[in-house]
Design a protein around this motif. Structure first.
Motif, short mmCIF file in Angstrom:
data_model
loop_
_atom_site.label_atom_id
_atom_site.label_comp_id
_atom_site.label_asym_id
_atom_site.label_seq_id
_atom_site.Cartn_x
_atom_site.Cartn_y
_atom_site.Cartn_z
N VAL A 136 72.46 21.70 -8.69
CA VAL A 136 74.08 21.71 -8.67
C VAL A 136 75.03 21.27 -10.51
O VAL A 136 74.83 19.97 -10.52
N CYS A 137 74.69 21.82 -11.06
CA CYS A 137 75.76 21.85 -12.23
C CYS A 137 76.94 21.56 -12.21
O CYS A 137 77.49 22.65 -12.54
N LEU A 138 77.62 20.61 -12.87
CA LEU A 138 79.28 20.48 -12.71
C LEU A 138 79.37 20.46 -14.36
O LEU A 138 79.29 19.46 -15.65
N ASN A 139 80.18 21.68 -14.59
CA ASN A 139 80.66 21.99 -15.49
C ASN A 139 82.20 21.15 -16.31
O ASN A 139 82.52 22.05 -16.27
N ASN A 140 81.75 20.49 -17.16
CA ASN A 140 83.72 19.86 -17.17
C ASN A 140 83.44 20.38 -19.32
O ASN A 140 85.00 20.11 -19.64
N GLY A 141 83.00 20.66 -19.43
CA GLY A 141 82.85 21.23 -20.77
C GLY A 141 83.19 20.29 -22.00
O GLY A 141 83.57 20.00 -22.85
N ILE A 142 82.63 18.32 -21.64
CA ILE A 142 83.10 17.98 -22.27
C ILE A 142 81.92 16.95 -22.23
O ILE A 142 81.61 16.43 -20.97
N TYR A 143 81.31 15.56 -22.83
CA TYR A 143 80.89 14.28 -22.73
C TYR A 143 81.95 13.08 -21.69
O TYR A 143 82.79 12.86 -23.03
N GLY A 144 82.43 13.13 -21.08
CA GLY A 144 83.43 12.59 -20.18
C GLY A 144 82.84 10.90 -20.04
O GLY A 144 83.93 9.80 -20.93
N MET A 145 81.56 10.69 -19.86
CA MET A 145 81.55 8.98 -19.49
C MET A 145 81.86 8.36 -21.03
O MET A 145 81.69 6.77 -21.08
N THR A 146 81.24 9.50 -21.88
CA THR A 146 81.04 8.11 -23.21
C THR A 146 82.15 8.65 -24.34
O THR A 146 82.28 8.44 -25.39
N GLY A 147 83.22 9.83 -23.89
CA GLY A 147 84.60 9.40 -23.90
C GLY A 147 84.93 10.49 -24.39
O GLY A 147 85.25 10.26 -26.76
N GLY A 148 84.77 12.05 -24.71
CA GLY A 148 85.16 13.02 -25.18
C GLY A 148 84.77 13.78 -26.40
O GLY A 148 84.85 14.21 -27.39
N GLN A 149 83.32 13.47 -26.45
CA GLN A 149 82.05 14.19 -27.87
C GLN A 149 82.44 15.92 -26.86
O GLN A 149 82.40 16.30 -26.04
N ALA A 150 81.82 16.78 -27.78
CA ALA A 150 81.59 18.55 -27.66
C ALA A 150 80.38 17.39 -26.84
O ALA A 150 78.81 17.81 -27.79
N ALA A 151 80.23 18.99 -25.97
CA ALA A 151 78.88 19.49 -25.41
C ALA A 151 78.64 20.96 -25.76
O ALA A 151 79.24 21.15 -26.27
N PRO A 152 77.10 21.12 -25.34
CA PRO A 152 77.01 22.78 -26.08
C PRO A 152 77.99 23.27 -24.88
O PRO A 152 77.87 24.64 -25.01
N THR A 153 78.99 23.06 -24.23
CA THR A 153 79.58 24.28 -23.23
C THR A 153 80.47 24.08 -23.56
O THR A 153 81.28 24.52 -23.11
N THR A 154 81.40 22.90 -24.94
CA THR A 154 82.48 23.02 -25.06
C THR A 154 82.98 23.94 -26.37
O THR A 154 82.41 24.95 -26.76
N PRO A 155 84.29 25.09 -25.86
CA PRO A 155 85.10 25.94 -26.52
C PRO A 155 84.27 25.84 -27.22
O PRO A 155 85.02 24.52 -28.38
N MET A 156 84.16 27.26 -28.79
CA MET A 156 84.77 26.99 -29.94
C MET A 156 85.59 27.18 -30.45
O MET A 156 87.03 26.71 -29.82
N GLY A 157 85.64 25.58 -31.31
CA GLY A 157 86.99 25.38 -32.12
C GLY A 157 88.14 24.20 -32.18
O GLY A 157 88.64 23.44 -32.48
#
Lengths: 384, 277
Positions: free
Chosen positions: B123-144
């Motif tokens: 089960v992959c929870l995809n929130n599109g961001i690195y939450g725990m470390t404070g909102g860094q870009a992930a490979p799932t973060t939308p362009m821009g």
């Protein structure tokens, strides 16, 4: 009843083959790895023999997943191992720390080769002697053995499995390409002559809330998966029950110290050295392949009437500093021989320096075993 | 007087007194979907071994689930899970982790175990961001999108995780959002009842990091957006790639019966030991 895991007899056998056969004799049930020179023969042999005895070898996508998979299988209650060389160990280091942190029995064979980086894969260079002790981040203690022959590749692998089970710890075999690829006589004893150890488990039916499965300096019972222990296993700082604690540094202090003391308090039971220095003025200290040249040089020196002895580290970690200090009290000169630029030398010097004059003899060429004649020359130099 | 106890409370580890989730986090919806699936199938926590990596989503099984749980290093839970499955083939091995853990640092293990079609549930929870470390870009973060590591906007295309896992060979792949709690539960139940690599992607809200970065606001606003943007895979098939821009395609994408690794290993061992089938 014959035991299919042990094939007693006298063999002319490669060190890596003897290692795999030792693992199977010790009860290895699961192994995972990634091809790498000069360790691959171990994987090949395990892949052939393990399924015949109900076990399994898996070729993984990399060394990171290899160590992860064996740790997972160890928590599933299996005896496990992986075999690789320096570059593979570099990739495994994070999860080696994991195995230490959650006290996972596993055997890791490093058939060392010429480094750094991709280096020279077929050269036998014990260049990772300190990496195993200091490579993963944080303070920790580890167990590492240094075989010097194909026979010891068999014997030490069994010993490594037993130490892993007894101390719930990763245990290293620090071989090198010389020992791994050397062919020599290997005597495989009958199964009843092989001591086999098993990890302690909690009593079946124990209340999961009451199982103290971690951080016991005398080794906690391992709440392996699948038996209703409801184990919470985290490599984050935790207490005896496995409960995570990320805010209290005294919990961290307890976490680090109890893991280290689990090994350090049992040094006497773990450490093995080979001593042959009675009456010697000069003692040659070495381990692994080089110890064979040291033994030859000492023999020739004795033939010349020189008082020369040898001291071989079988256990590199935990470091046998008491045994080395004791040796240094009877010797006047200590010559340390390593087929590297002096990785254990500072540790040996620190233990022996008080009582004896300690010098280091590097190989003439890295990757070439010392010539006994050159060692003899060095002995004559240090003798008054 | 007896206190009202939540019917799923029996699945929570007794030593856990509080949650570490931020207010509005989607973790609770996914945790409940997993527990409902177990409950509705009359399974117990002892039928499972849970494995998680590093990140907020990984803290669902560790420590909440009262079961055997291995909380592992960043990106590696599937690799650990493979070893556990080899040792305990009769148990259901379930990985619960996030998009950063499973597709960035752990992408290699994800695709290889999908290829192996080894029997496990991811089960992959995809929130599109690195939450725990404070909102860094992930490979799932939308362009821009502007994040703490892309202050001028991301300049990389994101993964479509489900498509990636389908291409790698998984035998069951579904995607839902936290708005689809019922459908999500149904897909998790299917995964628990079948053999093979079952991958369930859940688009989930992180109002504290992603919500702030995008201006998409509160948890409720984000879930409302999921509802509006979601389109079932059957409907999506009728649309062009252009028409699908900005949509979230949800549903069960793949369910196929192909050789499963644990069973193939069983056959291999028979060959190795010279037994007849």
């Amino acid at each position: 009843m014959s035991n299919p895991r042990v094939r007693p007899g006298r063999y002319f056998m490669m060190g890596n083959m003897a290692c795999a056969d030792g693992a199977i004799a010790a009860g290895c049930e699961f192994a995972a790895g990634y091809p790498i020179t000069p360790a691959t023969e171990i994987a090949n042999r395990l892949a052939e023999r393990l399924p015949q005895v109900g076990g399994l070898f898996l070729q993984m996508e990399d060394e990171i997943s290899s160590i992860a998979a064996i740790i997972g299988a160890s928590w599933a209650g299996k005896k496990v191992m992986t075999a690789t060389s320096g570059p593979g160990i570099s990739l495994m280091l994070e999860n080696i720390g994991f195995a230490l942190g959650v006290e996972t029995p596993c055997v890791i064979v490093n058939v060392q080769r010429g480094g750094p980086t991709t280096g020279m894969p077929t050269a036998g260079v014990p260049g990772d002697m300190v990496q195993v002790k200091r490579g993963s981040h944080g303070d920790y203690e580890i167990i590492a053995l240094c075989p010097a022959s194909p026979q010891e590749m068999f014997d030490h692998t069994i010993l490594a499995f037993n130490l892993a089970e007894k101390f719930r710890s990763p245990v290293f075999i620090l071989a090198d390409a010389f020992i791994g690829h050397m062919r020599e006589e290997v005597v495989i004893p009958s199964p009843d002559q092989i001591e086999i150890a098993y990890r302690k488990l909690p009593e079946p039916g124990s209340d999961p809330q009451k199982i103290r499965g971690f951080l016991d300096e005398n080794v906690a019972p391992m709440p392996v998966f699948g038996r209703g222990f409801k184990a919470h296993v985290t490599s984050s700082c935790h207490d005896e029950y496995g409960k995570r604690n990320l805010s209290d540094v005294s919990a961290l202090d307890h976490f680090v110290r109890s893991l280290c003391n689990k090994i350090l308090n049992h040094k006497e039971e773990i450490i093995r050295v080979e001593k042959n220095y009675d009456g010697a003025e000069v003692v040659l200290v070495s381990y692994g392949a080089v110890s064979r040249a040291a033994a030859m040089a000492a023999l020739r020196a004795k033939e010349e009437g020189l008082a020369v002895g040898t001291f071989r580290l079988i256990t590199a970690w935990p470091f046998p500093n008491e045994e080395i200090e004791k040796m240094s009290k009877s010797a006047r000169k200590v010559i340390v021989l390593e087929n590297n630029l002096g990785q254990l030398f500072p540790y040996i010097k620190a233990a022996a320096d008080c009582h004896a004059e300690v010098s280091f003899m590097p190989p003439r060429v890295i990757g070439e075993i010392h010539d006994p004649e050159a060692i003899l020359k060095k002995i004559r130099e240090v003798l008054p | 007087m007896s206190a009202v106890v939540h019917p799923l409370h029996r699945f929570i580890r007794p030593s856990v007194a509080s949650t570490t989730n931020c207010p509005g986090c989607g973790n609770g919806i996914v945790a409940q979907a997993i527990m409902r699936a177990i409950d509705e199938l009359s399974l117990t926590m002892d039928d499972f071994v849970y494995v998680s990596g590093i990140g907020c989503a990984a803290w669902i099984p560790s420590p909440f689930f009262n079961a055997d749980v291995l909380h592992t290093t960043h990106g590696r839970p599937i690799a650990f899970a493979l070893g556990i499955k080899m040792g305990l083939p009769e148990k259901k091995v379930m990985v619960v982790s996030g998009d950063g853990d499973l597709t960035a640092i752990g992408g290699n293990h994800l695709i290889h175990n999908a290829r192996r079609n080894v029997d496990m549930i991811v089960v992959c929870l995809n929130n599109g961001i690195y939450g725990m470390t404070g909102g860094q870009a992930a490979p799932t973060t939308p362009m821009g999108l502007k994040t703490t590591t892309t202050p001028y906007g991301t300049f990389e295309a994101p993964f479509d995780i489900s498509r990636l896992v389908i291409a790698a060979g998984a035998s069951f792949v579904a995607r839902w959002t936290t708005h689809h709690a019922r459908q999500l539960t149904a897909s998790i139940k299917k995964a628990m009842q079948r053999k093979g690599f079952s991958f369930i992607e859940v688009i989930t809200q992180c109002p504290v990091q992603f919500g702030k970065k995008t201006g998409s606001g509160s948890s409720v606003q984000m879930m409302r957006e999921y509802k509006e943007k979601s389109i079932l895979t059957k409907e999506a098939e009728k649309l062009t790639e252009e028409e699908l821009q900005g949509k979230i395609v949800v549903g069960e994408f793949v369910m196929k019966d192909i050789p499963e690794m644990v069973e193939e290993i069983r056959k291999m061992k028979q060959r190795a030991s010279g037994e007849k089938k």
